[in-house]
Scaffold this motif. Structure first.
Motif, mmCIF file in Angstrom:
data_model
loop_
_atom_site.group_PDB
_atom_site.id
_atom_site.type_symbol
_atom_site.label_atom_id
_atom_site.label_comp_id
_atom_site.label_asym_id
_atom_site.label_seq_id
_atom_site.Cartn_x
_atom_site.Cartn_y
_atom_site.Cartn_z
ATOM 1 N N ALA A 118 8.551 12.239 -0.346
ATOM 2 C CA ALA A 118 7.876 11.051 -0.371
ATOM 3 C C ALA A 118 8.539 9.824 -0.176
ATOM 4 O O ALA A 118 8.117 8.924 0.576
ATOM 5 C CB ALA A 118 7.136 11.065 -1.751
ATOM 6 N N PRO A 119 9.825 9.614 -0.553
ATOM 7 C CA PRO A 119 10.481 8.457 -0.220
ATOM 8 C C PRO A 119 10.822 8.091 1.149
ATOM 9 O O PRO A 119 10.792 7.181 1.852
ATOM 10 C CB PRO A 119 11.737 8.449 -1.324
ATOM 11 C CG PRO A 119 11.589 9.443 -2.141
ATOM 12 C CD PRO A 119 10.332 10.447 -1.417
ATOM 13 N N THR A 143 1.088 4.424 -2.922
ATOM 14 C CA THR A 143 0.789 5.863 -2.595
ATOM 15 C C THR A 143 1.902 6.557 -2.635
ATOM 16 O O THR A 143 1.705 7.836 -3.267
ATOM 17 C CB THR A 143 0.154 5.827 -0.958
ATOM 18 O OG1 THR A 143 1.343 5.305 -0.267
ATOM 19 C CG2 THR A 143 -1.124 5.220 -0.891
ATOM 20 N N THR A 144 3.007 6.077 -2.407
ATOM 21 C CA THR A 144 4.477 6.859 -2.626
ATOM 22 C C THR A 144 4.664 6.994 -4.260
ATOM 23 O O THR A 144 4.679 8.238 -4.557
ATOM 24 C CB THR A 144 5.553 6.142 -2.045
ATOM 25 O OG1 THR A 144 5.288 5.884 -0.499
ATOM 26 C CG2 THR A 144 6.802 6.986 -2.117
ATOM 27 N N LYS A 145 4.757 6.109 -4.790
ATOM 28 C CA LYS A 145 4.750 6.174 -6.400
ATOM 29 C C LYS A 145 3.647 6.955 -7.306
ATOM 30 O O LYS A 145 3.985 7.943 -7.864
ATOM 31 C CB LYS A 145 5.201 4.856 -7.103
ATOM 32 C CG LYS A 145 6.114 4.210 -6.247
ATOM 33 C CD LYS A 145 7.459 4.756 -6.444
ATOM 34 C CE LYS A 145 8.534 3.717 -5.763
ATOM 35 N NZ LYS A 145 9.580 4.395 -5.120
ATOM 36 N N ARG A 169 0.743 -1.187 -0.105
ATOM 37 C CA ARG A 169 0.056 0.114 0.041
ATOM 38 C C ARG A 169 0.704 1.476 -0.015
ATOM 39 O O ARG A 169 0.463 2.308 -0.782
ATOM 40 C CB ARG A 169 -1.095 -0.136 1.104
ATOM 41 C CG ARG A 169 -1.969 -1.018 1.125
ATOM 42 C CD ARG A 169 -2.803 -1.029 2.543
ATOM 43 N NE ARG A 169 -3.756 -1.874 2.206
ATOM 44 C CZ ARG A 169 -4.362 -2.708 3.539
ATOM 45 N NH1 ARG A 169 -3.930 -2.098 4.630
ATOM 46 N NH2 ARG A 169 -5.087 -3.593 3.276
ATOM 47 N N MET A 170 1.783 1.282 0.852
ATOM 48 C CA MET A 170 3.004 2.356 0.763
ATOM 49 C C MET A 170 3.486 2.421 -0.484
ATOM 50 O O MET A 170 3.756 3.768 -0.960
ATOM 51 C CB MET A 170 3.809 2.051 1.967
ATOM 52 C CG MET A 170 4.837 3.014 2.143
ATOM 53 S SD MET A 170 6.034 2.538 3.341
ATOM 54 C CE MET A 170 6.598 1.109 2.575
ATOM 55 N N HIS A 171 3.951 1.630 -1.004
ATOM 56 C CA HIS A 171 4.408 1.673 -2.460
ATOM 57 C C HIS A 171 3.522 2.288 -3.351
ATOM 58 O O HIS A 171 3.994 3.108 -3.981
ATOM 59 C CB HIS A 171 4.798 0.122 -2.915
ATOM 60 C CG HIS A 171 5.794 0.195 -4.180
ATOM 61 N ND1 HIS A 171 6.944 0.579 -4.350
ATOM 62 C CD2 HIS A 171 5.288 -0.134 -5.534
ATOM 63 C CE1 HIS A 171 7.243 0.704 -5.763
ATOM 64 N NE2 HIS A 171 6.270 0.143 -6.354
ATOM 65 N N ILE A 194 7.398 5.393 7.402
ATOM 66 C CA ILE A 194 6.058 4.845 7.809
ATOM 67 C C ILE A 194 6.385 3.098 7.757
ATOM 68 O O ILE A 194 5.762 2.358 8.490
ATOM 69 C CB ILE A 194 5.088 5.134 6.646
ATOM 70 C CG1 ILE A 194 4.761 6.651 7.180
ATOM 71 C CG2 ILE A 194 3.794 4.312 6.856
ATOM 72 C CD1 ILE A 194 3.814 7.331 6.019
ATOM 73 N N GLY A 195 7.033 2.660 6.646
ATOM 74 C CA GLY A 195 7.060 1.351 6.608
ATOM 75 C C GLY A 195 8.051 0.441 7.731
ATOM 76 O O GLY A 195 7.687 -0.449 8.120
ATOM 77 N N ALA A 200 7.756 7.405 3.095
ATOM 78 C CA ALA A 200 7.513 5.864 2.957
ATOM 79 C C ALA A 200 8.284 5.146 3.754
ATOM 80 O O ALA A 200 7.969 4.133 4.263
ATOM 81 C CB ALA A 200 7.498 5.654 1.412
ATOM 82 N N HIS A 201 9.625 5.341 3.714
ATOM 83 C CA HIS A 201 10.553 4.611 4.678
ATOM 84 C C HIS A 201 10.035 4.725 6.102
ATOM 85 O O HIS A 201 10.329 3.659 6.695
ATOM 86 C CB HIS A 201 12.095 5.020 4.344
ATOM 87 C CG HIS A 201 12.928 4.393 5.215
ATOM 88 N ND1 HIS A 201 13.594 3.047 4.783
ATOM 89 C CD2 HIS A 201 13.482 4.670 6.194
ATOM 90 C CE1 HIS A 201 14.358 2.574 5.740
ATOM 91 N NE2 HIS A 201 14.254 3.781 6.618
#
Length: 136
Positions: free
Chosen positions: A76-77, A37-39, A33-35, A83-84, A80-81
């Protein structure tokens, strides 16, 4: 001609944002999901900012749009990192179809620390040396 370019950029940006929303709803676990939304979300926002810059055609608006795009590219990256990583460390379950969990053997849940995996490869260094001896 500019209207067509603006329309295309806004529609493509909206399409990527819709894909990001669908990814949040349909994908099975936090990392995927994170991938999505980020991309897709970041690309959609950047396309929208491109459309805004072309629509107004003003240098100050274009400069702000470029600044927003750079901000999205930088944050954004990282977001995402973080949050992951937080999700993994709090024990969020991975999808049953996950093939390999590369952090499992490197993460210590007691100390919440990750090992780099290089500790086994490095030769042990002596902690102290005695006077009058050499390592040659």
């Amino acid at each position: 001609m500019i209207e067509i370019l603006v329309s295309v950029l806004l529609l493509v940006g909206a399409a990527f944002m819709v894909l990001a929303a669908i990814g949040v709803l349909r994908l099975p676990d936090l990392p995927t999901r994170m991938h999505a939304t980020t991309k897709a979300g970041a690309l959609g926002a950047m396309m929208t900012m491109g459309g805004v810059a072309f629509y107004f055609g003003d240098s100050t608006v274009a400069a702000r749009a470029v600044a927003i795009v750079i901000f999205i590219l930088l944050t954004a990256p990282i977001a995402a990192h973080v949050i992951g990583r937080a999700g993994y460390f709090t024990g969020t379950k991975l999808w049953a179809g996950t093939i390999k969990d590369e952090l499992q053997e490197r993460y210590d849940p007691e100390t919440h620390k990750l090992s780099s995996g290089l500790e086994e490869l490095e030769p042990e260094m002596p902690t102290h040396t005695e006077k009058g001896t050499s390592n040659q």
